[in-house]
Design a protein around this motif. Structure first.
Motif, short mmCIF file in Angstrom:
data_model
loop_
_atom_site.label_atom_id
_atom_site.label_comp_id
_atom_site.label_asym_id
_atom_site.label_seq_id
_atom_site.Cartn_x
_atom_site.Cartn_y
_atom_site.Cartn_z
N ILE A 312 -10.73 -56.45 -53.38
CA ILE A 312 -9.98 -56.44 -52.13
C ILE A 312 -9.80 -57.84 -51.53
CG2 ILE A 312 -12.04 -55.99 -50.71
CD1 ILE A 312 -10.20 -54.19 -48.96
N GLU A 313 -10.79 -58.70 -51.73
CA GLU A 313 -10.70 -60.04 -51.13
C GLU A 313 -9.64 -60.93 -51.77
OE1 GLU A 313 -14.53 -60.17 -53.73
OE2 GLU A 313 -13.43 -58.72 -52.50
N PHE A 314 -9.10 -60.51 -52.92
CA PHE A 314 -8.06 -61.29 -53.58
C PHE A 314 -6.65 -60.77 -53.26
CE2 PHE A 314 -11.76 -62.07 -56.25
CZ PHE A 314 -11.71 -63.45 -56.39
N LYS A 315 -6.57 -59.58 -52.64
CA LYS A 315 -5.25 -59.01 -52.34
C LYS A 315 -5.03 -58.72 -50.86
CE LYS A 315 -2.42 -57.96 -54.99
NZ LYS A 315 -1.26 -58.71 -55.53
N ASN A 316 -6.09 -58.33 -50.15
CA ASN A 316 -5.94 -58.01 -48.73
C ASN A 316 -6.04 -59.28 -47.89
OD1 ASN A 316 -5.60 -56.46 -46.45
ND2 ASN A 316 -7.75 -55.89 -46.29
N VAL A 317 -5.12 -60.22 -48.20
CA VAL A 317 -5.07 -61.53 -47.53
C VAL A 317 -3.60 -61.89 -47.33
CG1 VAL A 317 -7.27 -62.38 -48.44
CG2 VAL A 317 -5.19 -62.67 -49.80
N GLU A 318 -3.35 -63.06 -46.71
CA GLU A 318 -1.98 -63.48 -46.52
C GLU A 318 -1.25 -63.57 -47.85
OE1 GLU A 318 -4.63 -64.95 -45.41
OE2 GLU A 318 -4.50 -65.27 -43.25
N PHE A 319 0.04 -63.24 -47.84
CA PHE A 319 0.83 -63.17 -49.07
C PHE A 319 0.72 -64.45 -49.89
CE2 PHE A 319 4.55 -63.26 -51.76
CZ PHE A 319 4.74 -61.94 -52.11
N GLU A 320 0.77 -65.60 -49.24
CA GLU A 320 0.81 -66.88 -49.96
C GLU A 320 -0.45 -67.16 -50.76
OE1 GLU A 320 1.92 -70.22 -47.64
OE2 GLU A 320 3.99 -69.57 -47.38
#
Length: 419
Positions: A312-320
């Motif tokens: 989750i920490e690699f995807k549930n972040v800002e798009f960039e």
């Protein structure tokens, strides 16, 4: 235990029962009887679902697991569970693990870990040591150990000379190289498709040219060396045209497309949902149509999942700053149905052609054949959520959505699972 499947429509162009509704009996891992109104035997399991279709087991050419080294993303157990739930009885997994699959030791590790599984697991070895594009990996040794192809796992080889030498080397032992269509110099730091839509979103775009120049380069090298090459994950209309012409000219080129590239478009990025961040990026509706046409006319050989699990920490972040990729093994079939593909085309591109490309045995639905098949219902709806997801990761834009097209049963290696 034997299994009797009642009233099933068979979808296998090579079978005399293709398009017919029959009963199929399986005993000790083999199809022993196909006919009408077969009687249920004592101690025999039975499966019967109205509207279901039985086809050769699906095969995925391009998925990523984390084992060894990144098991928190996906391991062999969870990855094969997701594959089976998506109808896949065979998969080819990319080499971007830790350590990288660049010698026979890693190939043997994966094969040993996957022993006894319903899903056949075939390692793809790296083309270069550590996926660095500098020194050739031990491709011959890996093929001898069981690697079915070689790839840089979503990385493009920029060095033309290195790619040329890799093709020459692989030609000597009938090795197949998978290439990624991306000219990194033209991509730069861009992350989405280059179009008016993405310009309005304020994001730098990746032009179709970046893919098509790389496709052209690889076609030229394959033609020069008279060597086979497989281009993975094409996404533009231009790529379809280039490959179509190359095939007509006799170049030994093949290609595949990820299922999501047939349905998803760049308009879905309006909310900056990082679960739509994939590579190649989502393109236009015109590209969708060209890719579907390429499947229908035979330009595109196969469909892949491009399964890319992330915590989750690699995807549930800002798009960039989000990583590229989605989990996809369980959602390939619904996406293909949404794209309007018929059953015959789905079976050809998802079960038959991928195995032919890798020169693997193609399952057949006939008496006496080894039982390797998928049963699916193209009209049945189901919800993809935490209860039905078999992957360790949940990075999918289809999560918590109702999908049409459900896998009901898979059978391979004398084992079966019902869903």
């Amino acid at each position: 235990m034997s299994l009797l499947i009642k009233g099933i429509t068979i979808a296998d162009a090579s079978s005399e029962f293709n398009g017919k509704t029959c009963d199929v009996r399986v005993e000790k891992g083999a199809i022993v009887e196909i006919g009408k109104n077969l009687e249920l035997q004592k101690h025999e399991a039975v499966f019967e679902q109205s509207g279901a279709i039985l086809s050769p087991g699906f095969f995925d050419l391009n998925c990523v697991f984390g084992d060894p080294g990144f098991e928190t993303k996906e391991d062999i157990k969870t990855g094969t569970a997701a594959a089976a739930a998506g109808g896949f009885t065979g998969i080819a997994i990319m080499p971007n693990t830790k350590p990288v699959v660049h010698s026979k030791g890693e190939v043997e590790y994966i094969l040993n870990r996957a022993k006894g599984n319903l899903v056949d697991v075939h390692p793809i070895g790296a083309i270069s040591q550590n996926l660095e594009g500098k020194e050739l990996a031990e491709m011959f040794d890996m093929k001898q150990a069981g690697a079915v192809a070689f790839a840089e796992a979503g990385k493009a080889i920029a060095d033309d000379g290195f790619m040329s030498r890799a093709l020459q080397y692989a030609l000597g032992f009938d090795g197949l190289l998978f290439t990624h269509p991306e000219n990194k110099a033209l991509v730069g730091k861009a992350q989405v498709n280059e179009s008016a839509t993405t310009i309005l979103l304020g994001m730098k775009g990746i032009p179709a040219l970046a893919e098509e120049m790389q496709v052209s380069r690889d076609i030229f090298l394959a033609q020069y060396h008279n060597a086979p090459i497989h281009i993975s994950n094409i996404s533009t209309a231009g790529s379809v045209s280039l490959i179509k012409k190359a095939k007509k000219d006799g170049v030994k080129v093949s290609c595949d497309v990820a299922a999501h590239q047939l349905v998803f478009t760049e308009e879905l990025l309006n909310d900056f949902d990082s679960n739509y961040k994939v590579k190649p990026p989502l393109r236009s509706k015109a590209d969708n149509k060209a890719l579907i046409a390429g499947l229908k006319d035979g330009t595109i050989d196969a469909i892949s999942s491009q399964h890319r699990p992330y915590e989750i920490e690699f995807k549930n972040v800002e798009f960039e700053i989000a990583n590229y990729g989605i989990i996809a093994l369980q959602t390939v079939l619904p996406l293909l149905l949404q794209a309007g593909l018929d059953t015959a085309l789905i079976v050809e591109k998802l079960a038959i052609a991928p195995r032919k490309l890798l020169k693997l045995e193609v399952p057949e639905i006939k008496v006496g054949a080894v039982a390797n098949f998928t049963v699916f219902n193209p009209t049945k709806e189901w919800t993809f959520n935490s209860d039905t997801n078999k992957s360790k990761s949940a990075n999918s834009p289809l999560f918590n959505k109702t999908l049409k097209g459900k896998v009901e049963l898979v059978y391979n290696n004398g084992q079966h699972i019902e869903y």
